[in-house]
Structure formats: C-alpha cells, structure tokens
Design an enzyme around this catalytic site. Structure first.
Site, PDB file in Angstrom:
ATOM      1  N   ASP A 112       0.861  -1.434  -0.486  1.00 19.39           N
ATOM      2  CA  ASP A 112       0.332   0.394   0.125  1.00 19.39           C
ATOM      3  C   ASP A 112       0.817   1.113  -0.094  1.00 19.39           C
ATOM      4  OD1 ASP A 112       1.093  -0.772   2.899  1.00 19.39           O
ATOM      5  OD2 ASP A 112      -0.459   0.476   3.639  1.00 19.39           O
ATOM      6  N   HIS A 168       9.425  -0.473   9.303  1.00 20.35           N
ATOM      7  CA  HIS A 168       8.315  -1.600   9.009  1.00 20.35           C
ATOM      8  C   HIS A 168       8.571  -2.711   7.740  1.00 20.35           C
ATOM      9  CE1 HIS A 168       6.551   0.467  12.100  1.00 20.35           C
ATOM     10  NE2 HIS A 168       5.822   1.244  11.391  1.00 20.35           N
TER      11      HIS A 168
HETATM   12  C1  BDR Z   1       1.982  -0.488   8.767  1.00 21.57           C
HETATM   13  O1  BDR Z   1       0.883  -0.119   8.662  1.00 21.57           O
HETATM   14  C2  BDR Z   1       1.580   0.935   7.826  1.00 21.57           C
HETATM   15  O2  BDR Z   1       1.269   2.017   7.381  1.00 21.57           O
HETATM   16  C3  BDR Z   1       2.824   1.233   6.826  1.00 21.57           C
HETATM   17  O3  BDR Z   1       3.036   1.248   5.805  1.00 21.57           O
HETATM   18  C4  BDR Z   1       3.365  -0.118   7.838  1.00 21.57           C
HETATM   19  O4  BDR Z   1       3.145  -1.184   6.747  1.00 21.57           O
HETATM   20  C5  BDR Z   1       2.459  -0.213   9.778  1.00 21.57           C
HETATM   21  O5  BDR Z   1       2.363  -0.591  11.202  1.00 21.57           O
HETATM   22 CA    CA Z   2       2.766  -0.848   4.328  1.00 17.96          CA
END
Ligand code: BDR
Ligand code: CA
Length: 318
Positions: free
Chosen positions: A9, A244
C-alpha cells in the site's frame, strides 16, 4: 535465485521496501501486487509504477489488487495515514508519474499463478492488509502448501498496537482476512511492531542519500524525511521512523536477521479487541507450528544492510 513478490500500500516505508528489494542481488523482484491502506489501491498502483521508475527498475510488473477489505464495500484513506505518508503516499514529494500501465491481470490471479509457477522458490511479502492473499487462498487453497514462504509486515504480539492498544494498522484494515490467512496453515513469518519499532531511521541517514546527488537519492531522502517528521508527532519517544516494511523485505532476503517464536496464530475478529494478533489457544498443543513471529532483531546488522544496499542503489540511479 529466490523470486520475490511484494504486496504494497505504497506508502513511504513500502517505497523503502521496494528499494531494499531492488538493492538485493540475492532475490529477483518478479512482481508487485497493490493494495489499499496508506492510500487507495489505485494510488498505490500509480506509486508502485512511479517508484520503480525512479529507482531504475521501470520494468517490474505491477498488478492492481482489491480496492477494500473483505467485509467492506469501499475504502477511505484515514486522516492519520495521510498525515504519516502524505496525501499522495510519498510524502508530498513530486515523483514523476510513470507512463507505463499496470498489468491487465489482477493481483489475486497473479498470486495464484506465481505460486504455481515458482513454488518453493517464491517468497510473498505483504506489507499492507492481507486482503489479496486471503482472496488468492480462497480462489486456490493449494497455494498454501506450494508457496515457499510468506513474510508479512503486520501485527504485534509482545507490544501494544499502533492504531489501538491491541491492534496494528495493516491487520486492523482487514482482521477477517488476516485471521483466515493465519489459520490457513500457510508458512508465514510475522514481522510485527515487536521488531519493526526497534529499527529506526533518522535525518542523519537520509542525508547520505541526498549527498549522492542523484535524483533518486534526493527524492528518496525527501520522501523519507516526511515520514521521520510525522514520527516526531506520532511517536516522539522513538527519535526516528520505524522501518516496518523494509524489515519484512530484509527478512525475506535473509531470515537470520531475526529470531522467531514458532506459534500458531489467530486474529481476534469479534468484540472490543478486533484486530489483535494472538496465539490460537485451540492449537496451543499442536506440535506443528505453521507460523513464526519475530521477537528479536539484529538492529545494527539490519541498519547496516539497509543503508549499504539502498545507498548503493540510489548512487547507481539517475
Ligand atoms: C504498517 O502500516 C502502514 O502504515 C505502514 O506502511 C506499515 O506497513 C505499520 O503498522
Ligand atoms: Ca505498508
């Protein structure tokens, strides 16, 4: 050579996951499937095409994914996502749009086809909601046994969530899909907040990308600085932004970066803790553990790999 499919995303840290994959000679990025979350699926598709072009990989096929959660009829970007990633998903930085069209084949069909084609050589790395993978398993359950590995960014086992005390953002978008994936028996490693909030980036590191003088280096630094700035508001105690999605990608490339707890997982789908990732009590005594949850990460080694690889990549771009 292992084949990698990223499900994104896009998203600032999703962009960094693309950079990490492209910078890793151990794997071949054979496709990107797109999803909703930080932005709409449509925007994520446009961003994936643009980011690949920026990072010198204009030919990676991009397959548009499902537009919303399995239980929902539509999707609206949450204000907090726009705050963290920018309304355009890439920190309000002007990344030139690609003139390439996405693939005509959708993400779900591609996932099924990719698993049949590459089998145990395929690593699937979702860094958004698990809606596409859930739909692919529903379409062809045999992929559960055929795929090499799933390394997903999402969830939190030993720490609180980031959208609610019990729930992480990706899982909370579609807890039902995540629960079905977790219970499906697919071999999956969960890279959750337990480890991703230990891997942090600061302006000091992004300055090194800017110093390369390339368009890719400058733009990637600007995009990431937006994310670091947002973290100053949302999580000032961290003194940096959470890496992340690139950590999930890095573990797909080199699983030895983390230590894992073998455990059969589930997701709460009812009641006030909807979205919580937790061990499945019904399978507690089952000797066969289908999932692993990362609980320790070699932070210095990951950061070293992350900076070395991505700095080399942007140096070699225009
Ligand atoms: C996850 O949530 C999204 O906003 C970031 O891209 C990541 O995949 C972190 O909680
Ligand atoms: Ca993400």
């Amino acid at each position: 050579m292992k084949k990698l499919v990223l499900d994104l995303d896009v998203g600032i840290d999703d962009t960094l996951a693309v950079a990490y994959a492209l910078a890793s000679p151990e794997v071949e990025l054979v496709g990107i499937t797109t999803t909703y979350g930080n932005v709409t699926t449509e925007q994520s598709t446009a961003n994936a095409l643009a980011v690949c072009a920026l990072l010198g990989a204009p030919d990676v096929p991009v397959y548009p994914g499902l537009p919303c959660a399995s239980f929902a009829e539509d999707f609206t970007v949450q204000p907090v996502s726009a705050f963290i990633h920018g309304k355009n998903g890439v920190g309000e930085v002007d990344v030139p749009a690609s003139d390439r069209a996405p693939q005509g084949q959708g993400a779900v069909d591609f996932i099924v086809e990719a698993v049949h084609r590459w089998g145990k050589d395929l690593i699937y790395v979702p860094t958004g909601p698990l809606t596409n993978l859930d739909a692919a398993i529903a379409q062809d359950p045999s992929i559960v046994d055929e795929v090499g590995a799933v390394v997903l960014m999402g969830g939190a086992l030993t720490v609180p969530g980031n959208v609610a005390p019990w729930s992480e953002a990706n899982i909370s978008q579609d807890p039902d899909a995540a629960d079905r994936v977790f219970r499906s028996g697919i071999p999956a490693t969960m890279i959750g907040l337990d480890v991703t909030l230990q891997t942090l980036l600061t302006y000091r590191e992004t300055a090194l990308w800017r110093e390369t003088g390339t368009e890719a280096g400058k733009r990637l630094a600007d995009i990431t600085d937006y994310y670091i700035k947002a973290y100053e508001t949302t999580a000032p105690h961290l003194h940096g932004c959470g890496l992340h999605d690139p950590l999930a990608c890095a573990v797909a490339v080199d699983p030895s970066l983390v230590e894992c707890l073998p455990i059969n997982m589930m997701v709460d789908v009812e009641g006030p803790t909807r979205g919580r990732t937790i061990g499945n009590p019904e399978l507690l005594n089952d000797p066969n553990k289908t999932m692993e949850v990362a609980v320790r990460v070699d932070v210095p080694r990951f950061l070293d790999e992350f900076m070395g690889r991505i700095t080399r990549l942007v140096s070699s771009c225009q």
